[in-house]
Scaffold this active site. Structure first.
Site, PDB file in Angstrom:
ATOM      1  N   ARG A   1      19.430  14.666   5.668  1.00  0.00           N
ATOM      2  CA  ARG A   1      18.253  14.541   4.802  1.00  0.00           C
ATOM      3  C   ARG A   1      18.098  13.079   4.429  1.00  0.00           C
ATOM      4  NH1 ARG A   1      16.734  18.570   6.549  1.00  0.00           N
ATOM      5  NH2 ARG A   1      16.219  20.537   5.522  1.00  0.00           N
TER       6      ARG A   1
ATOM      7  N   GLU B   1       9.764  10.858   4.236  1.00  0.00           N
ATOM      8  CA  GLU B   1       9.197  11.365   5.493  1.00  0.00           C
ATOM      9  C   GLU B   1       8.038  12.325   5.299  1.00  0.00           C
ATOM     10  OE1 GLU B   1      12.792  13.413   7.060  1.00  0.00           O
ATOM     11  OE2 GLU B   1      11.567  15.223   7.007  1.00  0.00           O
TER      12      GLU B   1
ATOM     13  N   HIS C   1      12.317  13.736  12.661  1.00  0.00           N
ATOM     14  CA  HIS C   1      12.848  15.056  12.287  1.00  0.00           C
ATOM     15  C   HIS C   1      12.730  16.060  13.437  1.00  0.00           C
ATOM     16  CE1 HIS C   1      13.931  17.368   8.413  1.00  0.00           C
ATOM     17  NE2 HIS C   1      14.435  17.994   9.454  1.00  0.00           N
TER      18      HIS C   1
HETATM   19  P1  NAD Z   1      26.352  23.579   6.144  1.00  0.00           P
HETATM   20  O1  NAD Z   1      26.035  24.151   4.806  1.00  0.00           O
HETATM   21  O2  NAD Z   1      26.920  24.468   7.207  1.00  0.00           O
HETATM   22  O3  NAD Z   1      27.350  22.335   5.985  1.00  0.00           O
HETATM   23  C1  NAD Z   1      27.197  21.376   4.990  1.00  0.00           C
HETATM   24  C2  NAD Z   1      28.580  20.882   4.626  1.00  0.00           C
HETATM   25  O4  NAD Z   1      28.444  19.824   3.681  1.00  0.00           O
HETATM   26  C3  NAD Z   1      29.451  21.959   3.978  1.00  0.00           C
HETATM   27  O5  NAD Z   1      30.700  22.057   4.630  1.00  0.00           O
HETATM   28  C4  NAD Z   1      29.593  21.489   2.544  1.00  0.00           C
HETATM   29  O6  NAD Z   1      30.840  21.850   1.938  1.00  0.00           O
HETATM   30  C5  NAD Z   1      29.480  19.988   2.739  1.00  0.00           C
HETATM   31  N1  NAD Z   1      29.202  19.276   1.503  1.00  0.00           N
HETATM   32  C6  NAD Z   1      28.497  19.686   0.426  1.00  0.00           C
HETATM   33  N2  NAD Z   1      28.506  18.739  -0.520  1.00  0.00           N
HETATM   34  C7  NAD Z   1      29.239  17.716  -0.027  1.00  0.00           C
HETATM   35  C8  NAD Z   1      29.624  16.459  -0.553  1.00  0.00           C
HETATM   36  N3  NAD Z   1      29.258  16.073  -1.788  1.00  0.00           N
HETATM   37  N4  NAD Z   1      30.376  15.650   0.217  1.00  0.00           N
HETATM   38  C9  NAD Z   1      30.773  16.035   1.457  1.00  0.00           C
HETATM   39  N5  NAD Z   1      30.445  17.231   2.004  1.00  0.00           N
HETATM   40  C10 NAD Z   1      29.683  18.055   1.268  1.00  0.00           C
HETATM   41  O7  NAD Z   1      25.008  22.904   6.632  1.00  0.00           O
HETATM   42  P2  NAD Z   1      24.628  22.529   8.148  1.00  0.00           P
HETATM   43  O8  NAD Z   1      23.933  23.692   8.775  1.00  0.00           O
HETATM   44  O9  NAD Z   1      25.771  21.912   8.834  1.00  0.00           O
HETATM   45  O10 NAD Z   1      23.501  21.437   7.873  1.00  0.00           O
HETATM   46  C11 NAD Z   1      23.800  20.163   7.322  1.00  0.00           C
HETATM   47  C12 NAD Z   1      22.522  19.503   6.909  1.00  0.00           C
HETATM   48  O11 NAD Z   1      21.763  19.186   8.084  1.00  0.00           O
HETATM   49  C13 NAD Z   1      21.599  20.440   6.107  1.00  0.00           C
HETATM   50  O12 NAD Z   1      21.858  20.332   4.744  1.00  0.00           O
HETATM   51  C14 NAD Z   1      20.204  19.960   6.449  1.00  0.00           C
HETATM   52  O13 NAD Z   1      19.783  19.108   5.408  1.00  0.00           O
HETATM   53  C15 NAD Z   1      20.391  19.159   7.740  1.00  0.00           C
HETATM   54  N6  NAD Z   1      19.629  19.673   8.872  1.00  0.00           N
HETATM   55  C16 NAD Z   1      18.811  18.810   9.547  1.00  0.00           C
HETATM   56  C17 NAD Z   1      18.097  19.247  10.647  1.00  0.00           C
HETATM   57  C18 NAD Z   1      17.223  18.314  11.444  1.00  0.00           C
HETATM   58  O14 NAD Z   1      16.418  18.779  12.259  1.00  0.00           O
HETATM   59  N7  NAD Z   1      17.334  17.005  11.291  1.00  0.00           N
HETATM   60  C19 NAD Z   1      18.182  20.587  11.029  1.00  0.00           C
HETATM   61  C20 NAD Z   1      19.035  21.441  10.318  1.00  0.00           C
HETATM   62  C21 NAD Z   1      19.754  20.979   9.230  1.00  0.00           C
END
Ligand code: NAD
Length: 336
Positions: free
Chosen positions: A234, A263, A295
């Site tokens: 994000r 964005e 994105h």
């Molecule tokens: P997820 O929930 O499976 O994993 C997120 C991880 O971050 C978890 O393990 C959580 O414990 C950890 N986390 C939370 N707070 C934290 C902190 N303060 N410090 C370190 N780690 C922390 O999510 P995911 O499916 O792996 O997705 C990750 C991110 O990717 C989503 O939050 C979303 O914003 C982004 N995303 C982007 C796209 C894109 O097209 N660019 C698509 C999907 C998701």
């Protein structure tokens, strides 16, 4: 059940329409973003489907609730754009697509990193221009690099696995340690160590008040000179102005972004014939060592099919009165 889908693009319509016959929803596709000014388009829809840059603040949610909406199906994983407290007080349920293809996003992060490191984006333009000079295109072996992964959930875990396969040492930081990462030799460290030791850092944690501007002036100074940062998570995780300053003084050796703080004013639309007003973004695009995609990390056939299937299933659960397994946790709705 009538479902109004905001921010819909031809590709959303194609995947959802193809899979909908087995669900039988009445899908109304709206190109506009969802915000307080457009919420009235959903009047009479028990369910609304929204996307990453829609504005689901209290004002929008109040209008939706007033129009009879009870269920919000986010067709994405993140829900930082939803005012969950307002949803809760209005009795709205919020569901999402928790994992549609973690491979899509992790692989895009790797693609951005490799392109940046070997200047593929610059080489592409040079060769098309008949310029076969390789001067300035030197990169580093990825093998042997130390890679920092912040957030080892479903996407970060796969990114870590791919980078391990390249022969990198992978350091990670997360509030919980992932057993699969541990078993592949990923070492969990605190942020200070991760910042100090990594040659490249990839962000895979959600945007929360704790992670907002995780990358900012102070944390950048903790990093190696010439650090590469990749953000497919994000935009708000990075203070863009601080990143620009770090690119100008050489601290940041490369920046690859699929997401950007502001964005919502830019992405997902063709703005090529207009004048882009965002000076910060335009400054970013002037640097040779900055690579931006709009994105698109999630955008694979497999992910789109999964997003459509899960979203239609979430809507079907709501319609049938079943507990949807993909509800976002609110105090008043059943836990996922
Ligand atoms: P997820 O929930 O499976 O994993 C997120 C991880 O971050 C978890 O393990 C959580 O414990 C950890 N986390 C939370 N707070 C934290 C902190 N303060 N410090 C370190 N780690 C922390 O999510 P995911 O499916 O792996 O997705 C990750 C991110 O990717 C989503 O939050 C979303 O914003 C982004 N995303 C982007 C796209 C894109 O097209 N660019 C698509 C999907 C998701």
């Amino acid at each position: 059940m009538k479902v109004t889908l905001f921010s819909s693009k031809p590709y959303d319509e194609a995947f959802l329409k193809r899979l909908n016959p087995s669900f039988g929803h009445e899908l109304v596709f709206i190109e506009n973003r969802l915000n307080p000014q457009t919420a009235h388009f959903a009047y009479g829809s028990p369910a609304v489907c929204a996307f990453v840059n829609d504005v689901l603040d209290a004002a929008t949610l109040e209008k939706l609730a007033h129009g009879g909406t009870r269920f919000i199906a986010m067709r994405c994983a993140g829900y930082n754009n939803v005012d969950l407290a307002a949803a809760q007080s209005l009795g709205l349920q919020v569901a999402r697509v928790p994992a549609y293809s973690p491979f899509a996003v992790a692989e895009h992060a790797v693609a951005l990193f490799l392109s940046l490191n070997r200047h593929v984006h610059k080489a592409y333009n040079r060769v098309r221009d008949g310029n076969f000079s390789i001067d300035g295109l030197i990169g580093h072996d990825v093998h042997g690099m130390t890679i920092g992964v912040i957030g080892t959930g479903s996407i970060g875990r796969i990114f870590a696995r791919i980078m391990s396969g390249f022969g990198c040492e992978v350091l990670a930081c997360d509030v919980v340690q992932d057993p699969e990462c541990l078993s592949m030799g990923v070492r969990y460290v605190d942020l200070d160590e991760l910042f100090a030791r990594s040659h490249a850092i990839s962000l895979h944690c959600p945007l929360t008040p704790q992670t907002r501007h995780l990358i900012e002036e102070k944390t950048l100074t903790q990093m190696r000179d010439g650090i590469f940062i990749v953000n497919t998570s994000r935009g708000g995780l990075i203070d863009t102005e601080a990143a620009i300053a770090a690119i100008k003084n050489g601290k940041l050796g490369g920046l690859a972004l699929d997401v950007y703080e502001e964005e919502s004013e830019l992405f997902f639309e063709d703005r090529s014939i207009g004048i882009i007003q965002d000076d910060v973004f335009m400054r970013l695009t002037t640097f040779p060592n900055v690579l931006v995609t709009g994105h698109q990390a999630f955008f694979t056939h497999e992910a789109m099919e999964n997003i459509a299937n899960t979203t239609l299933g979430n809507l079907a659960d709501f319609e049938a009165g079943r507990i949807c397994p993909n509800l976002v946790k609110l105090k008043t709705q059943a836990p996922p």
